[in-house]
Design a protein around this motif. Structure first.
Motif, PDB file in Angstrom:
ATOM      1  N   THR A 176       0.774  -1.210   0.097  1.00 42.44           N
ATOM      2  CA  THR A 176       0.019  -0.047   0.005  1.00 42.44           C
ATOM      3  C   THR A 176       1.004   1.348   0.038  1.00 42.44           C
ATOM      4  OG1 THR A 176      -1.674  -1.281   1.114  1.00 42.44           O
ATOM      5  CG2 THR A 176      -1.640   1.170   1.265  1.00 42.44           C
ATOM      6  N   LEU A 177       1.954   1.360   0.901  1.00 39.99           N
ATOM      7  CA  LEU A 177       2.927   2.443   0.830  1.00 39.99           C
ATOM      8  C   LEU A 177       3.684   2.393  -0.267  1.00 39.99           C
ATOM      9  CD1 LEU A 177       4.411   1.914   4.604  1.00 39.99           C
ATOM     10  CD2 LEU A 177       2.701   3.647   3.826  1.00 39.99           C
ATOM     11  N   TRP A 178       4.018   1.773  -1.016  1.00 43.53           N
ATOM     12  CA  TRP A 178       4.848   1.578  -2.332  1.00 43.53           C
ATOM     13  C   TRP A 178       3.856   2.093  -3.183  1.00 43.53           C
ATOM     14  CZ3 TRP A 178       8.595  -2.968  -2.931  1.00 43.53           C
ATOM     15  CH2 TRP A 178       9.460  -3.016  -1.745  1.00 43.53           C
ATOM     16  N   HIS A 179       2.599   1.615  -3.704  1.00 44.15           N
ATOM     17  CA  HIS A 179       1.519   1.982  -4.367  1.00 44.15           C
ATOM     18  C   HIS A 179       1.222   3.405  -4.517  1.00 44.15           C
ATOM     19  CE1 HIS A 179      -2.685   0.414  -6.466  1.00 44.15           C
ATOM     20  NE2 HIS A 179      -2.102   2.149  -6.548  1.00 44.15           N
ATOM     21  N   LYS A 180       1.005   3.989  -3.144  1.00 43.38           N
ATOM     22  CA  LYS A 180       0.882   5.281  -2.991  1.00 43.38           C
ATOM     23  C   LYS A 180       2.073   6.198  -3.465  1.00 43.38           C
ATOM     24  CE  LYS A 180      -0.938   8.856   0.204  1.00 43.38           C
ATOM     25  NZ  LYS A 180      -1.231   8.974   1.854  1.00 43.38           N
ATOM     26  N   ALA A 181       3.243   5.930  -3.008  1.00 47.09           N
ATOM     27  CA  ALA A 181       4.082   6.809  -3.639  1.00 47.09           C
ATOM     28  C   ALA A 181       4.596   6.613  -4.865  1.00 47.09           C
ATOM     29  CB  ALA A 181       5.504   6.056  -2.632  1.00 47.09           C
ATOM     30  N   LEU A 182       4.343   5.634  -5.350  1.00 50.04           N
ATOM     31  CA  LEU A 182       4.931   5.557  -6.904  1.00 50.04           C
ATOM     32  C   LEU A 182       3.725   6.108  -7.790  1.00 50.04           C
ATOM     33  CD1 LEU A 182       7.105   4.266  -8.480  1.00 50.04           C
ATOM     34  CD2 LEU A 182       5.962   1.995  -8.796  1.00 50.04           C
ATOM     35  N   SER A 183       2.484   6.031  -7.288  1.00 45.86           N
ATOM     36  CA  SER A 183       1.364   6.345  -8.049  1.00 45.86           C
ATOM     37  C   SER A 183       1.565   8.052  -8.435  1.00 45.86           C
ATOM     38  CB  SER A 183      -0.033   6.371  -7.483  1.00 45.86           C
ATOM     39  OG  SER A 183      -0.313   4.900  -7.478  1.00 45.86           O
ATOM     40  N   GLY A 264      19.221  -0.744  -0.805  1.00 38.88           N
ATOM     41  CA  GLY A 264      18.994   0.418   0.083  1.00 38.88           C
ATOM     42  C   GLY A 264      17.573   0.593   0.407  1.00 38.88           C
ATOM     43  N   GLY A 265      16.603  -0.337  -0.067  1.00 37.67           N
ATOM     44  CA  GLY A 265      15.241   0.111   0.063  1.00 37.67           C
ATOM     45  C   GLY A 265      14.659   0.944  -1.126  1.00 37.67           C
ATOM     46  N   PHE A 266      13.098   0.883  -0.826  1.00 36.58           N
ATOM     47  CA  PHE A 266      12.431   1.409  -1.707  1.00 36.58           C
ATOM     48  C   PHE A 266      12.549   3.062  -1.553  1.00 36.58           C
ATOM     49  CE2 PHE A 266       8.411   3.352  -3.199  1.00 36.58           C
ATOM     50  CZ  PHE A 266       7.940   2.741  -4.276  1.00 36.58           C
ATOM     51  N   CYS A 267      13.130   3.704  -2.800  1.00 36.94           N
ATOM     52  CA  CYS A 267      13.293   5.059  -2.938  1.00 36.94           C
ATOM     53  C   CYS A 267      12.054   5.238  -4.418  1.00 36.94           C
ATOM     54  CB  CYS A 267      14.572   5.593  -3.395  1.00 36.94           C
ATOM     55  SG  CYS A 267      14.650   7.162  -3.777  1.00 36.94           S
ATOM     56  N   PRO A 268      11.181   6.147  -3.837  1.00 40.68           N
ATOM     57  CA  PRO A 268      10.101   6.418  -4.913  1.00 40.68           C
ATOM     58  C   PRO A 268      10.589   6.986  -6.165  1.00 40.68           C
ATOM     59  CG  PRO A 268       9.345   7.052  -2.826  1.00 40.68           C
ATOM     60  CD  PRO A 268      10.584   6.650  -2.377  1.00 40.68           C
ATOM     61  N   ASP A 269      11.652   7.955  -5.850  1.00 37.90           N
ATOM     62  CA  ASP A 269      12.215   8.905  -6.914  1.00 37.90           C
ATOM     63  C   ASP A 269      12.897   7.878  -7.779  1.00 37.90           C
ATOM     64  OD1 ASP A 269      11.018  11.341  -6.360  1.00 37.90           O
ATOM     65  OD2 ASP A 269      12.562  11.727  -4.764  1.00 37.90           O
ATOM     66  N   LEU A 273      12.183   6.688 -11.935  1.00 41.27           N
ATOM     67  CA  LEU A 273      13.358   6.965 -12.895  1.00 41.27           C
ATOM     68  C   LEU A 273      13.516   5.566 -13.676  1.00 41.27           C
ATOM     69  CD1 LEU A 273      15.633   9.415 -11.222  1.00 41.27           C
ATOM     70  CD2 LEU A 273      14.105   9.762 -13.451  1.00 41.27           C
ATOM     71  N   ARG A 274      13.679   4.618 -12.944  1.00 40.54           N
ATOM     72  CA  ARG A 274      14.020   3.259 -13.364  1.00 40.54           C
ATOM     73  C   ARG A 274      12.779   2.848 -14.068  1.00 40.54           C
ATOM     74  NH1 ARG A 274      18.981   1.253 -11.843  1.00 40.54           N
ATOM     75  NH2 ARG A 274      20.002   1.956  -9.840  1.00 40.54           N
ATOM     76  N   VAL A 275      11.619   2.935 -13.780  1.00 43.11           N
ATOM     77  CA  VAL A 275      10.561   2.365 -14.364  1.00 43.11           C
ATOM     78  C   VAL A 275      10.305   3.148 -15.799  1.00 43.11           C
ATOM     79  CG1 VAL A 275       7.923   2.327 -14.198  1.00 43.11           C
ATOM     80  CG2 VAL A 275       9.286   1.185 -12.383  1.00 43.11           C
ATOM     81  N   GLU A 276      10.330   4.407 -15.614  1.00 42.96           N
ATOM     82  CA  GLU A 276      10.203   5.150 -16.773  1.00 42.96           C
ATOM     83  C   GLU A 276      10.979   4.826 -17.931  1.00 42.96           C
ATOM     84  OE1 GLU A 276       8.040   7.267 -17.718  1.00 42.96           O
ATOM     85  OE2 GLU A 276       7.012   7.661 -15.912  1.00 42.96           O
ATOM     86  N   ALA A 277      12.649   4.505 -17.590  1.00 46.05           N
ATOM     87  CA  ALA A 277      13.569   4.248 -18.496  1.00 46.05           C
ATOM     88  C   ALA A 277      13.259   2.604 -19.290  1.00 46.05           C
ATOM     89  CB  ALA A 277      14.863   4.330 -17.959  1.00 46.05           C
ATOM     90  N   LEU A 278      12.988   1.877 -18.256  1.00 47.35           N
ATOM     91  CA  LEU A 278      12.517   0.450 -18.556  1.00 47.35           C
ATOM     92  C   LEU A 278      11.249   0.338 -19.532  1.00 47.35           C
ATOM     93  CD1 LEU A 278      13.763  -1.420 -15.639  1.00 47.35           C
ATOM     94  CD2 LEU A 278      14.975  -1.474 -17.711  1.00 47.35           C
ATOM     95  N   ILE A 279      10.323   0.993 -19.299  1.00 45.82           N
ATOM     96  CA  ILE A 279       9.170   0.976 -20.062  1.00 45.82           C
ATOM     97  C   ILE A 279       9.420   1.621 -21.459  1.00 45.82           C
ATOM     98  CG2 ILE A 279       6.639   2.119 -20.412  1.00 45.82           C
ATOM     99  CD1 ILE A 279       6.282   1.471 -17.493  1.00 45.82           C
ATOM    100  N   ALA A 280      10.137   2.740 -21.533  1.00 43.18           N
ATOM    101  CA  ALA A 280      10.423   3.555 -22.795  1.00 43.18           C
ATOM    102  C   ALA A 280      11.277   2.416 -23.748  1.00 43.18           C
ATOM    103  CB  ALA A 280      11.317   4.620 -22.452  1.00 43.18           C
TER     104      ALA A 280
END
Length: 473
Positions: A176-183, A264-269, A273-280
């Protein structure tokens, strides 16, 4: 007695850029031990010439160079079309999250901070080279130069689109926390599930990227391997989140199929960035696949009738022959020719003749049905291949084609006359048993010749009928 020295082939060329010679030497030792060819450079000046000369498969660059930085290296790579897909990894002197985020936002593929284990470095190199190899295969398959065109294709720019991201975490609270931060940091839609609920991920639209929580429990690593092995998700971008700096776990995750790792854990930023690059990158590769698929389809489609063409027929004939002999099943080859077609062209013009060909092709396709293949192989001549055929079935199918064409005259909008069109068909049927030893009388060329002789006999006998060749002689 002479001893035999076994050598291994080089796995790829890696360019190491660093103004500090000891850093370059250390990386070279690590990489050459894994059978990579290492090229060294010190600074940004002269890098363009070095890149053109060595054509590296991957670049490892110090975060800061004597006359520039890692971002400058990436920008230079992007300015050279042939090197745009070469991965660039920054080597940082320390684990500085701000600097890492800056490098990722500049388009670098990853950032590794000293000190790092050999296993992590090599796993990351393998992962990036695998991804690039897939892209290179697509480029080479669709390269016009490979089929005789002089110019290389322009670089493709995949349009931005909204994708879907799935979050897989071990607890409902974490997901839930990751979902909210990433959204709040991405244009893509986000859904979340609790490990190991793979059915939830696969029940709807397959995500473009999946963020997986990894820890000492094996479910996360097993999930990576499972997702990468499935047809539906093998091209989905996988990002592993590790709560600490466990390099061993990170290396194993990369070898299991992760496309990126966040230590080092979940960093939303960082994750966004990694998601955007990989989806592109995924969208870019999908665009190349679609372009390649369209190109292949166009290469075997007759542009006038929309039927398959001679090029397709040659391959289809070989496949029909091989499959029938292997399975010991009968098959038939039919050659059809529109009767008196030249008179239509002479009287009404080639435009009318083309439209007659299109309509006749549609009628033959409807009458022939989905089994086997139909191709226009030239002028008014059509080739049919029918698998799993007996003489009775083939004769019945050929008769259906004749009646399908001649049952109703063809009407063209600008010609008042109704045009009666008929077709003659030459048929060759082959029935088992077939010898597994190659036989010249049972080749695509010889079978088409037999059908052609039967077609000639049908024409001589008065047209608008089917003749069958009784033997292969």
């Amino acid at each position: 007695m002479q001893s035999t020295v076994k050598t291994m082939s080089v796995q790829g060329t890696i360019l190491v850029l660093d103004g500090v010679s000891t850093n370059r030497i250390m990386l070279k030792v690590q990489l050459t031990a894994a059978w990579y060819h290492v090229v060294q450079g010190e600074k940004l000046a002269g890098l363009g010439a070095l890149l053109r000369r060595t054509r590296p498969d991957l670049v490892l660059t110090a975060q800061t160079l004597p006359d520039g930085d890692a971002g400058d290296v990436k920008r230079l790579m992007l300015s050279v079309p042939a090197l745009q897909d070469v991965p660039v990894v920054a080597i940082a002197p320390q684990n500085d999250r701000t600097a890492r985020l800056r490098n990722l936002s500049e388009g670098l593929d990853d950032v590794l901070a000293y000190p790092f284990k050999d296993t992590l470095l090599l796993a990351r190199v393998r992962s990036l080279l695998r991804a690039r190899a897939e892209t290179q295969d697509l480029k080479n398959s669709g390269n016009p130069q490979s089929v005789g065109f002089a110019e290389a294709p322009a670089a493709m720019i995949a349009p931005k689109r909204q994708g879907q991201i799935a979050v897989l975490a071990h607890t409902a609270r974490t997901r839930t926390l990751w979902h909210k931060a990433l959204s709040g940091r991405t244009q893509h839609s986000v859904c979340s599930h609790t490990l190991p609920n793979l059915s939830g991920v696969l029940s709807g639209t397959i995500p473009d990227a999946i963020v997986v929580e990894l820890n000492s429990e094996p479910s996360g690593l097993n999930m990576l391997a499972d997702l990468k092995s499935r047809t539906g998700t093998r091209r989905t971008a996988l990002i592993g989140i590790i709560p600490d700096d466990n390099a061993t776990l990170a290396a194993e995750a990369l070898d299991r199929g992760a496309d990126a790792i966040c230590l080092g854990g979940f960093c939303p930023d960082e994750v966004s960035l990694r998601v955007e690059a990989l989806i592109a990158r995924k969208a870019h590769d999908e665009q190349m696949r679609d372009s390649l698929r369209r190109g292949l389809e166009e290469s075997w489609i007759d542009t006038l009738t929309g039927l398959n063409n001679r090029r397709f027929a040659q391959t289809a004939m070989d496949q029909l022959l091989h499959s029938s002999v292997h399975k010991q099943r009968g098959f038939a080859v039919m050659l059809a020719d529109l009767d008196h077609f030249k008179s239509i062209n002479d009287r009404y013009g080639h435009s009318a003749g083309d439209r007659v060909l299109v309509e006749a092709g549609k009628r033959m396709k409807r009458a022939f049905g989905p089994d086997g293949f139909l191709a226009r192989i030239g002028g008014e001549e059509f080739l049919f291949g029918l698998p799993n055929a007996t003489r009775e079935k083939a004769l019945r199918k050929a008769a259906d084609i004749c009646s399908g064409v001649n049952s109703v005259p063809i009407v063209l909008a600008d010609i008042p006359a109704r045009l009666p069109v008929t077709v003659s068909i030459g048929l060759k049927v082959c029935e088992p048993p077939f010898s597994p030893i190659p036989d010249s009388s049972l080749s695509a060329e010889s079978l088409i010749k037999c059908a052609d002789k039967a077609l000639y006999a049908a024409k001589q006998a008065g047209r608008n009928q089917v003749w069958m060749k009784q033997n292969a002689a």
